[in-house]
Design an enzyme around this catalytic site. Structure first.
Site, PDB file in Angstrom:
ATOM      1  N   HIS A 119       0.813  -1.214   0.000  1.00 33.60           N
ATOM      2  CA  HIS A 119       0.000   0.000   0.000  1.00 33.60           C
ATOM      3  C   HIS A 119       0.850   1.269   0.000  1.00 33.60           C
ATOM      4  CE1 HIS A 119       0.843   0.744   4.324  1.00 33.60           C
ATOM      5  NE2 HIS A 119       0.838  -0.575   4.393  1.00 33.60           N
ATOM      6  N   ASP A 120       0.382   2.252  -0.750  1.00 32.58           N
ATOM      7  CA  ASP A 120       0.964   3.596  -0.787  1.00 32.58           C
ATOM      8  C   ASP A 120       2.360   3.640  -1.393  1.00 32.58           C
ATOM      9  OD1 ASP A 120      -1.235   4.986   0.795  1.00 32.58           O
ATOM     10  OD2 ASP A 120      -0.581   3.496   2.256  1.00 32.58           O
ATOM     11  N   GLY A 137       4.910  -0.948   2.717  1.00 33.53           N
ATOM     12  CA  GLY A 137       4.083   0.229   2.554  1.00 33.53           C
ATOM     13  C   GLY A 137       4.877   1.522   2.524  1.00 33.53           C
TER      14      GLY A 137
END
Length: 256
Positions: A119-120, A137
């Site tokens: 994520h991200d 992340g």
């Protein structure tokens, strides 16, 4: 070009000349551009936007909700550019509201089998993730970076343009542009000379980056003194200035 066993939710948007193989699932809020090939048994969930000319191989999972325990099914996004190859069993997750709510991937990248983009993460263009390479992340990966097999990057780290993360490297700090790492925890070992030559850097600029590397890593200087010494070559060689800017902006600290 869409196999009858594929499941495409009503909210999905599919471009022209797109091939979708058997038993693939395309969820709502997925936008797929033109000329993509999506093989069998692929799962793509949204909100996700996929550009044109990508090839996604069987059993890949693209745009799934992330593994962050804070994630509560918020409608975060994944954006993928053009002409990427995503091989078997690769996993790419959407962002979280704790960051910008976005995972973003550029163009002309190769994600080999079992690679993971958490994520991200922000991934540039012309990047190679070899088999089992993973980024956690909030990791940022620049352009023309290679992550060798079974390498891993800790959350919030940044990898500079043209860096080479060697096989089995465990990266827990930022890696400056052009630097090659190896080991767990990873350490700097050289500059990515071969990569620079392949991408058209002049012999003079390669030598300037080599001098900058020696200044940063071999002369026992403080970081501020090393950056000041590197600045002597920066005006004539933009690659050296790129290294200086990256190191000066590093929040996590560089491998050193």
């Amino acid at each position: 070009m869409i196999h009858p066993s594929a499941i495409i939710e009503p909210g999905a948007q599919i471009g022209e000349n797109v091939s979708i193989g058997p038993w693939t699932y395309i969820g709502n809020d997925v936008v797929i551009g033109d000329n993509n090939i999506i093989e069998s048994h692929v799962v793509i969930k949204g909100p996700s936007v996929i550009g044109s000319g990508n090839h996604i191989f069987q059993f890949a999972s693209v745009g799934e909700g992330c593994q962050d325990k804070k994630y509560n099914n918020e409608p975060t996004r994944l954006v993928i550019g053009d002409n990427n190859v995503i091989r078997e069993c690769a996993t790419i997750h959407r962002g979280t509201i704790q960051d910008q709510g976005l995972t973003q991937i550029g163009s002309n990248n190769l994600f080999m089998a079992y690679t993971h983009v958490a994520h991200d993460a922000m991934i540039g263009s012309n990047v190679i993730f070899a088999n089992n390479a993973s980024v956690a992340g909030h990791v940022h990966v620049g352009d023309w970076v290679i992550l060798a097999g079974n390498s891993g990057v800790h959350q919030f780290c940044k990898i500079g343009d043209h860096a080479f993360v060697g096989m089995y490297s465990g990266v827990n700090k930022d890696v400056p542009p052009f630097v090659t790492t190896i080991g767990t925890p990873a350490g700097p070992v050289a500059i990515n000379t071969e990569g620079m030559k392949r991408r058209g850097f002049s012999p003079e600029e390669v030598m300037a980056v080599r001098r900058a590397y020696k200044t940063l890593y071999r002369k026992a200087l403080s970081l501020d003194d090393a950056l000041a010494a590197m600045a002597e070559d920066a005006a004539a060689f933009p690659a050296v200035q790129t290294m200086i800017d990256f190191v000066a902006r590093s929040e996590r600290g560089i491998l050193r």
